[in-house]
Design a protein around this motif. Structure first.
Motif, PDB file in Angstrom:
ATOM      1  N   ILE A 317       0.834  -1.200   0.000  1.00  0.00           N
ATOM      2  CA  ILE A 317       0.000   0.000   0.000  1.00  0.00           C
ATOM      3  C   ILE A 317       0.873   1.257   0.000  1.00  0.00           C
ATOM      4  O   ILE A 317       0.605   2.226  -0.728  1.00  0.00           O
ATOM      5  CB  ILE A 317      -0.957  -0.025   1.212  1.00  0.00           C
ATOM      6  CG1 ILE A 317      -2.052  -1.077   0.976  1.00  0.00           C
ATOM      7  CG2 ILE A 317      -1.571   1.356   1.466  1.00  0.00           C
ATOM      8  CD1 ILE A 317      -2.912  -1.355   2.187  1.00  0.00           C
ATOM      9  N   CYS A 321       1.114   4.079  -3.070  1.00  0.00           N
ATOM     10  CA  CYS A 321       0.861   5.496  -2.846  1.00  0.00           C
ATOM     11  C   CYS A 321       1.904   6.353  -3.555  1.00  0.00           C
ATOM     12  O   CYS A 321       1.593   7.447  -4.049  1.00  0.00           O
ATOM     13  CB  CYS A 321       0.860   5.789  -1.343  1.00  0.00           C
ATOM     14  SG  CYS A 321       0.316   7.463  -0.901  1.00  0.00           S
ATOM     15  N   ILE A 474      -5.197   4.995  -3.755  1.00  0.00           N
ATOM     16  CA  ILE A 474      -4.452   5.250  -2.516  1.00  0.00           C
ATOM     17  C   ILE A 474      -3.719   6.577  -2.651  1.00  0.00           C
ATOM     18  O   ILE A 474      -2.909   6.767  -3.563  1.00  0.00           O
ATOM     19  CB  ILE A 474      -3.459   4.110  -2.230  1.00  0.00           C
ATOM     20  CG1 ILE A 474      -4.195   2.775  -2.158  1.00  0.00           C
ATOM     21  CG2 ILE A 474      -2.690   4.378  -0.936  1.00  0.00           C
ATOM     22  CD1 ILE A 474      -3.285   1.563  -2.235  1.00  0.00           C
ATOM     23  N   PHE A 503      -7.888   6.131   1.418  1.00  0.00           N
ATOM     24  CA  PHE A 503      -8.431   5.182   0.447  1.00  0.00           C
ATOM     25  C   PHE A 503      -9.692   5.808  -0.152  1.00  0.00           C
ATOM     26  O   PHE A 503     -10.767   5.803   0.454  1.00  0.00           O
ATOM     27  CB  PHE A 503      -8.749   3.856   1.111  1.00  0.00           C
ATOM     28  CG  PHE A 503      -7.542   3.169   1.699  1.00  0.00           C
ATOM     29  CD1 PHE A 503      -6.769   2.300   0.949  1.00  0.00           C
ATOM     30  CD2 PHE A 503      -7.161   3.398   3.022  1.00  0.00           C
ATOM     31  CE1 PHE A 503      -5.644   1.683   1.482  1.00  0.00           C
ATOM     32  CE2 PHE A 503      -6.044   2.785   3.566  1.00  0.00           C
ATOM     33  CZ  PHE A 503      -5.281   1.923   2.808  1.00  0.00           C
TER      34      PHE A 503
END
Length: 508
Positions: A317, A321, A474, A503
């Motif tokens: 994640i 990003c 993200i 999110f």
């Protein structure tokens, strides 16, 4: 001819024979040097201290320090951890020769006080045990119970858990505005997958009392397995210190008051739950495991399975990003599949999403989840590539520098390249069984000690990642981009520093 005369006559022969033998030895020795066989010294870093060796030179992030040593000294190094000799390798080819080709000599474990003698009841289970007959039986049982055909029974439930995860991330993110750190939610998703398969149960939220209890048990177990609680194994002089500090009492209390009751209760309840689970599978198929073996197997699976996969998704994640252009390409690939099939892809259809698969593999290479994996123990001297790894040495693959090895990953090894594995889309489970040059990454280990739950891990991370990227974009939170250049030392795992991301619903 008398004896004196005989001696005088034979003297030149003896001298000549001795000279010939010496000359032969020197020629043989020179050939060994010329051929570079078993005569190279393993380089040793200079920053050692009397008795403690290199222990106090490793700093807060040992993997980073060992990686620095590899840059200075080469693909194999030797350092001292007190009275122990450790050998670190960051060349995949060399590691393969050591831990696969010589697997019969390098697949044992250190017999440390806590993890081997206490936690594993003298080397039971599948993680901390020696590769003996009991280990083979336990590993075979687990491998059969979590084989692809068995995991297929849980696919719908895993998909539902992934949907709940993304619902929670989006709802919480929308409420806070500033962004959230998703690790605990990821841990809940991964643990629910593991406990569903192992015990036939899941937990509704991260506030669930049993979920918290298991999470704390897992976290404390990793903490107690660290060097701080095992100093006497490295520095015997600390035996007295540990005695007065009450280290053994702390370790015993953890097992008696936390680990054993938590997993004992889960195992007992699993016999009476509806539907399939691993506990019932092992009973029904007559593996004949003892109570202690069963306890260790399930604590191994729950701890190792939850920790590593949660960390992987948390790193992924953070990486996503930083790369909005990669997110858009992944989203387009998923949307194209949905448009053609009116649903999300199944794991069995993963090859229809080549960029997604390549990007997921690259995340695991770019930010490996473990520092050194689970250390191996050499039970005999090992000769490999001109080096002698001594009997009794602890052997570790340094995952951090291994996954940036420029000879194995020649295309920008220090950069995130999501297309890197577009021509290597087979599962990591399949790749691990082939030639080393065809492997993608090494987070799951080596040879006979390779993680038996690779397929389960790949299924749950694929389903969670696809569900997330099919619905979310993200974005950085109020603190800016996640810091992916630094990490926290989590013992076995390498954790990302806490960060905040948002999110957002990409369908809006």
């Amino acid at each position: 001819m008398n004896k004196v005369e005989q001696g005088k006559a034979l003297a030149p022969v003896a001298v000549g024979t001795a000279a010939a033998l010496y000359l032969s030895y020197k020629i043989f020795q020179s050939l060994l040097y010329k051929n570079n066989e078993y005569i190279k010294e393993i380089p040793v870093p200079s920053s050692a201290y009397p008795y403690v060796g290199h222990m106090f030179s490793l700093g807060d992030m040992p993997a980073e320090k060992v990686s620095q040593w590899h840059k200075e000294l080469g693909p194999i190094i030797k350092f001292r951890m007190g009275v122990q000799t450790w050998v670190s390798i960051d060349s995949p080819e060399l590691a393969h020769k050591v831990m696969v080709t010589n697997g019969s000599k390098t697949s044992h474990r250190n017999e440390n006080e806590f993890m081997f003698h206490m936690y594993s009841f003298g080397g039971k289970g599948i993680v901390n045990s020696h590769p003996d007959a009991a280990w083979k039986k336990a590993r075979a049982a687990v491998a059969a119970a979590i084989a692809p055909s068995e995991i297929e029974l849980y696919m719908t439930s895993i998909q539902n858990q992934a949907k709940k995860l993304v619902d929670t991330l989006m709802d919480t993110s929308d409420k806070t505005k500033a962004g959230i750190f998703p690790f605990k939610d990821l841990q809940l998703y991964v643990m629910n997958t593991v406990t569903l398969i192992a015990f036939g149960r899941t937990f509704p939220s991260r506030d669930d009392r049993t979920f918290i209890e298991i999470s704390e048990t897992v976290d404390e177990g990793f903490k107690l397995s660290g060097v701080d609680y095992d100093m006497a194994n490295y520095l015997p002089v600390f035996t007295i210190y540990d005695y007065f500090k009450g280290v053994r009492k702390i370790l015993c209390q953890y097992l008696i008051e936390k680990r054993n009751p938590v997993y004992g209760s889960l195992i007992k309840e699993a016999h009476y739950t509806d539907g399939p689970n691993l506990v019932k599978y092992l009973d029904n198929h007559g593996y004949g495991l003892s109570e202690e073996e069963t306890m260790v197997i399930f604590s191994d699976l729950t701890g190792a399975g939850t920790d590593t996969n949660s960390v992987y998704l948390c790193w992924t994640i953070a990486i996503m990003c930083h790369h909005p252009e990669v997110q858009k390409k992944i989203a387009a690939e998923i949307d194209d599949f949905i448009e053609r099939n009116d649903r999300l892809p199944l794991f069995s259809e993963r090859l229809q999403l080549p960029f997604c698969i390549s990007a997921m593999k690259e995340c695991m290479r770019f930010k490996p989840v473990t520092a050194f994996g689970i250390p191996h123990l050499a039970i005999d001297d090992i000769e490999v590539d001109g080096y002698i790894i001594p009997k009794g040495a602890t052997i570790i693959p340094n995952m951090m520098s291994m996954h940036k090895n420029s000879e194995f990953y020649p295309d920008r090894p220090d950069e995130f390249v999501p297309e890197r594995f577009m021509n290597a889309l087979e599962t990591s489970s399949a790749a691990s069984k082939g030639k080393v040059e065809n492997r993608d990454h090494f987070n799951f280990g080596w040879g006979r000690r390779i993680c038996p739950a690779i397929h389960m891990a790949e299924v749950e991370t694929f389903i969670g990642f696809i569900e997330l990227m099919s619905r979310c974009f993200i974005e950085p939170g109020e603190d800016g981009m996640p810091n992916i250049n630094k990490a926290d030392n989590g013992g076995i795992a390498i954790l990302p520093l806490p960060y905040k991301v948002k999110f957002t619903n990409r369908k809006n």
